[in-house]
Design a protein around this motif. Structure first.
Motif, PDB file in Angstrom:
ATOM      1  N   GLY A  42       9.392 -21.404  41.425  1.00 37.61           N
ATOM      2  CA  GLY A  42       8.695 -21.287  42.400  1.00 37.61           C
ATOM      3  C   GLY A  42       8.604 -19.658  41.976  1.00 37.61           C
ATOM      4  O   GLY A  42       9.320 -19.389  41.181  1.00 37.61           O
ATOM      5  N   PHE A  43       8.271 -18.989  42.601  1.00 34.21           N
ATOM      6  CA  PHE A  43       7.717 -17.170  42.211  1.00 34.21           C
ATOM      7  C   PHE A  43       8.833 -16.512  43.620  1.00 34.21           C
ATOM      8  O   PHE A  43       9.117 -17.365  44.650  1.00 34.21           O
ATOM      9  CB  PHE A  43       6.045 -17.139  42.660  1.00 34.21           C
ATOM     10  CG  PHE A  43       5.928 -17.847  41.438  1.00 34.21           C
ATOM     11  CD1 PHE A  43       5.595 -17.146  39.501  1.00 34.21           C
ATOM     12  CD2 PHE A  43       5.183 -18.926  41.111  1.00 34.21           C
ATOM     13  CE1 PHE A  43       5.210 -17.865  39.137  1.00 34.21           C
ATOM     14  CE2 PHE A  43       4.535 -19.501  40.674  1.00 34.21           C
ATOM     15  CZ  PHE A  43       4.241 -19.086  38.719  1.00 34.21           C
ATOM     16  N   GLY A  44       8.381 -15.533  43.759  1.00 31.78           N
ATOM     17  CA  GLY A  44       8.963 -14.618  44.360  1.00 31.78           C
ATOM     18  C   GLY A  44      10.289 -14.137  44.278  1.00 31.78           C
ATOM     19  O   GLY A  44      11.508 -14.407  43.444  1.00 31.78           O
ATOM     20  N   GLU A  58      19.650 -17.295  33.628  1.00 30.94           N
ATOM     21  CA  GLU A  58      19.623 -17.007  34.054  1.00 30.94           C
ATOM     22  C   GLU A  58      18.643 -18.150  34.693  1.00 30.94           C
ATOM     23  O   GLU A  58      17.300 -17.810  34.984  1.00 30.94           O
ATOM     24  CB  GLU A  58      19.429 -15.495  35.189  1.00 30.94           C
ATOM     25  CG  GLU A  58      18.932 -15.369  36.735  1.00 30.94           C
ATOM     26  CD  GLU A  58      18.579 -14.344  37.300  1.00 30.94           C
ATOM     27  OE1 GLU A  58      19.525 -13.371  37.894  1.00 30.94           O
ATOM     28  OE2 GLU A  58      17.985 -14.045  37.098  1.00 30.94           O
ATOM     29  N   TRP A  59      19.034 -19.421  35.609  1.00 26.52           N
ATOM     30  CA  TRP A  59      18.369 -19.580  36.415  1.00 26.52           C
ATOM     31  C   TRP A  59      18.238 -19.678  37.644  1.00 26.52           C
ATOM     32  O   TRP A  59      19.210 -19.151  38.376  1.00 26.52           O
ATOM     33  CB  TRP A  59      19.081 -21.349  36.667  1.00 26.52           C
ATOM     34  CG  TRP A  59      19.688 -21.911  35.159  1.00 26.52           C
ATOM     35  CD1 TRP A  59      20.555 -21.470  34.176  1.00 26.52           C
ATOM     36  CD2 TRP A  59      18.372 -23.026  34.752  1.00 26.52           C
ATOM     37  NE1 TRP A  59      20.338 -21.197  33.311  1.00 26.52           N
ATOM     38  CE2 TRP A  59      19.112 -22.585  33.134  1.00 26.52           C
ATOM     39  CE3 TRP A  59      17.626 -23.612  34.668  1.00 26.52           C
ATOM     40  CZ2 TRP A  59      18.896 -23.060  31.466  1.00 26.52           C
ATOM     41  CZ3 TRP A  59      17.052 -24.041  33.644  1.00 26.52           C
ATOM     42  CH2 TRP A  59      17.957 -24.048  32.119  1.00 26.52           C
ATOM     43  N   THR A  60      16.994 -19.785  38.203  1.00 23.32           N
ATOM     44  CA  THR A  60      17.052 -19.546  39.907  1.00 23.32           C
ATOM     45  C   THR A  60      15.725 -20.746  40.385  1.00 23.32           C
ATOM     46  O   THR A  60      14.688 -20.951  39.465  1.00 23.32           O
ATOM     47  CB  THR A  60      16.126 -18.077  40.306  1.00 23.32           C
ATOM     48  OG1 THR A  60      15.331 -18.062  39.382  1.00 23.32           O
ATOM     49  CG2 THR A  60      16.613 -16.971  38.752  1.00 23.32           C
ATOM     50  N   ILE A  61      16.001 -20.597  41.878  1.00 25.35           N
ATOM     51  CA  ILE A  61      14.971 -21.557  42.692  1.00 25.35           C
ATOM     52  C   ILE A  61      14.389 -20.094  43.686  1.00 25.35           C
ATOM     53  O   ILE A  61      14.975 -19.618  44.565  1.00 25.35           O
ATOM     54  CB  ILE A  61      15.389 -22.138  43.499  1.00 25.35           C
ATOM     55  CG1 ILE A  61      15.691 -23.713  42.489  1.00 25.35           C
ATOM     56  CG2 ILE A  61      14.689 -23.298  44.392  1.00 25.35           C
ATOM     57  CD1 ILE A  61      16.573 -24.721  43.467  1.00 25.35           C
ATOM     58  N   SER A  62      13.166 -20.036  43.365  1.00 24.38           N
ATOM     59  CA  SER A  62      12.898 -19.043  44.671  1.00 24.38           C
ATOM     60  C   SER A  62      11.838 -19.434  45.593  1.00 24.38           C
ATOM     61  O   SER A  62      11.367 -20.177  46.243  1.00 24.38           O
ATOM     62  CB  SER A  62      11.597 -18.090  43.136  1.00 24.38           C
ATOM     63  OG  SER A  62      12.678 -17.549  42.395  1.00 24.38           O
ATOM     64  N   ALA A  63      11.365 -18.451  46.423  1.00 23.42           N
ATOM     65  CA  ALA A  63      10.759 -18.919  48.140  1.00 23.42           C
ATOM     66  C   ALA A  63       9.725 -18.893  48.224  1.00 23.42           C
ATOM     67  O   ALA A  63       9.472 -20.294  48.737  1.00 23.42           O
ATOM     68  CB  ALA A  63      11.275 -16.950  48.579  1.00 23.42           C
ATOM     69  N   LEU A  66       5.234 -22.608  44.783  1.00 19.91           N
ATOM     70  CA  LEU A  66       3.945 -23.361  43.698  1.00 19.91           C
ATOM     71  C   LEU A  66       4.058 -22.621  42.458  1.00 19.91           C
ATOM     72  O   LEU A  66       2.969 -21.904  42.119  1.00 19.91           O
ATOM     73  CB  LEU A  66       2.743 -22.805  44.842  1.00 19.91           C
ATOM     74  CG  LEU A  66       2.537 -23.236  45.731  1.00 19.91           C
ATOM     75  CD1 LEU A  66       1.757 -22.545  46.996  1.00 19.91           C
ATOM     76  CD2 LEU A  66       2.738 -25.266  46.002  1.00 19.91           C
ATOM     77  N   GLY A  67       4.742 -23.154  41.650  1.00 16.15           N
ATOM     78  CA  GLY A  67       5.082 -22.978  40.266  1.00 16.15           C
ATOM     79  C   GLY A  67       5.961 -22.794  39.660  1.00 16.15           C
ATOM     80  O   GLY A  67       7.296 -22.927  40.524  1.00 16.15           O
ATOM     81  N   GLY A  68       6.489 -22.103  38.667  1.00 19.29           N
ATOM     82  CA  GLY A  68       7.241 -21.439  38.111  1.00 19.29           C
ATOM     83  C   GLY A  68       7.513 -21.023  36.334  1.00 19.29           C
ATOM     84  O   GLY A  68       6.119 -20.992  36.397  1.00 19.29           O
ATOM     85  N   TYR A  69       8.517 -20.794  36.213  1.00 20.23           N
ATOM     86  CA  TYR A  69       8.450 -19.658  34.888  1.00 20.23           C
ATOM     87  C   TYR A  69       9.602 -18.688  34.097  1.00 20.23           C
ATOM     88  O   TYR A  69      10.776 -19.938  34.195  1.00 20.23           O
ATOM     89  CB  TYR A  69       6.838 -18.020  35.272  1.00 20.23           C
ATOM     90  CG  TYR A  69       8.567 -17.371  36.047  1.00 20.23           C
ATOM     91  CD1 TYR A  69       9.090 -15.935  35.200  1.00 20.23           C
ATOM     92  CD2 TYR A  69       8.328 -17.063  37.191  1.00 20.23           C
ATOM     93  CE1 TYR A  69      10.199 -15.624  35.714  1.00 20.23           C
ATOM     94  CE2 TYR A  69       9.337 -16.791  38.092  1.00 20.23           C
ATOM     95  CZ  TYR A  69       9.747 -15.366  37.114  1.00 20.23           C
ATOM     96  OH  TYR A  69      11.233 -14.550  37.556  1.00 20.23           O
TER      97      TYR A  69
END
Length: 459
Positions: A42-44, A58-63, A66-69
């Motif tokens: 995700g993004f944001g 750093e592993w993140t799940i974002s708000a 619709l996607g990722g990077y």
């Protein structure tokens, strides 16, 4: 309830595809000795985040899901301050072969996922309709080949009959027809009729690529056959006044056999205001006499053509025979590879036809359509959902390999130019091309979203 299923299925599908794609980049980057700073789904603004003890990633799940990077150590990023000891682990310090491998790993991971999912479906088995044909329209490719309806396709081979491949289901038939149509080949179709097995020469050499779309088999005259039954009858309709009832099986119209919905619908449409006689089978037994019901289709205006068409006010359903299709472990993997390759090639050709104007841009779909299909396939069962997931995974892989700056394919283009010339593409050119690529992506997204809305509100 259906909306909740669609949302849940869509979220799960996107989550799986993004994780697989980005983990492809991540895994190969780590193998090539590149330091990965962040892996984001995700993004944001991050909702959940943690840091890997060994990797430091750093592993993140974002708000915005619709996607990722994957963010790697890179001297070209002005926001990064890199210590001298970490410079050998920067992405831009790697040789061009490693950079190509890292960038290509994402789409390749999507293709590998599709192969695995298809192999699981093939190995565990799935119930599909048999390859039984409906009566083809006069003048169609199927009609010119000699098919009359009711034949079951057993195999397809080259025009000389020297290489024959078995056909096990309706979807198997569609894929083999698609392959032959794309290559404009003449083929031989082996079919079983009531009195034996015969070979039918089918000429696909003159099929235009414009005709090869999602409904291409029907355009060629190959429609799924089976007993046509009445699912429901509208109150006050011509069908109800004539005595037609839900559960009736339609066997003929004006003495002609009925074995396909589209053939019957076309016949009714062409007889607005003129009586037709249906031969109907009623009850559980097919041994009894057929009922003759005379119906006069009501005339109404066709919203598409503006002409007058007939309508009887009955909902139809096709009773098809089914077969369980199952393969061994090795053959399942082989078929998974072939199916993935076929869909990828079809996707590339379809996109090329849209660019040249040979195919409509209405074929582009966005998140609304994907969510709709995700929900529908989830309700049909796990096999349908896994097949859907495979299809979207292939589409994501193909999309990312397109030579559009901003996408993986654009970066691969830079590195291939560098490998061929020995010189990197200048930052000025990269900036210009990235802006152009961003415009292309925004335009494609806007078209896909417009198509979604058009399908949703039917305009």
């Amino acid at each position: 309830m259906n909306l909740l299923i669609e949302i849940a299925a869509f979220a799960f599908a996107i989550g799986v595809l993004v994780v697989v794609h980005e983990y492809g980049h991540y895994g190969v980057a780590r193998l090539c000795g590149v330091k990965v700073l962040r892996f984001s789904i995700g993004f944001g603004k991050p909702i959940v985040q943690w840091v890997g003890k060994e990797s430091g990633t750093e592993w993140t799940i974002s708000a915005l899901p619709l996607g990722g990077y994957v963010k790697m150590l890179d001297e070209r990023d002005p926001g990064q301050r890199i210590a001298e000891r970490d410079l050998p682990f920067a992405f831009n310090r790697q040789n061009v072969a490693k950079r190509i491998a890292i960038v290509a790993a994402g789409p390749i991971a999507n293709f590998l996922l599709a192969i695995v999912l298809f192999a699981v479906v093939f190995a565990t088995g799935v119930v599909e309709p048999t390859a039984t044909l409906a009566t083809p329209p006069a003048g169609s490719v199927a009609a010119r080949a000699g098919f009359e309806g009711g034949e079951t396709i057993l195999a397809i081979g080259d025009e000389h009959g020297s290489v024959i491949e078995p056909v096990r289901s309706w979807s198997d038939l569609r894929w083999k027809l698609l392959d032959a149509a794309f290559d404009h080949r003449r083929i031989l179709m082996r079919a079983r009729e009531k009195d034996g097995v015969y070979d039918f020469p089918v000429d696909l050499s003159q099929v235009s690529e414009r005709d090869v779309d999602e409904d291409f088999a029907s355009m060629l005259g190959f429609d799924e056959g089976g007993a046509l039954s009445v699912a429901a009858v509208e109150a006050g309709s011509a069908a109800q006044r004539a005595g037609l009832a839900a559960g009736d099986t339609l066997r003929g119209v004006d003495g002609r056999r009925i074995d396909g919905a589209q053939t019957f619908i076309d016949y009714v449409k062409s007889h607005a205001g003129r009586p037709i006689t249906l031969q109907v089978e009623r009850g559980a037994s097919a041994a009894g006499p057929l009922l003759d019901l005379t119906i006069t289709p009501q005339a109404q205006r066709d919203p598409q053509t503006g002409g007058e068409i007939g309508r009887i006010g009955a909902a139809l359903a096709t009773k098809v025979t089914t077969v369980e299709v199952r393969y061994g472990p090795v053959e399942s993997v082989v078929r998974g590879v072939r199916r993935t390759w076929d869909i990828a090639v079809y996707s590339v050709r379809m996109f090329g036809r849209m660019l040249t104007g040979e195919a409509s841009i209405k074929n582009l779909s966005g998140p609304v359509t994907i969510a709709d299909y995700a929900g529908k396939s989830a309700q049909l069962g796990w096999a349908a959902f896994l097949s859907f997931l495979s299809l979207v995974s292939i589409s994501l892989g193909v999309l990312n390999l397109l030579p559009i700056p901003v996408l993986d394919g654009g970066h691969l283009l830079y590195y291939l130019v560098e490998a061929a010339t020995g010189k990197t593409v200048s930052e000025r050119w990269q900036l210009l091309l990235q802006r152009a690529g961003l415009v292309c992506i925004v335009a494609l997204s806007a078209i896909a979203l417009f198509n979604d809305l058009a399908r949703l509100i039917h305009f």
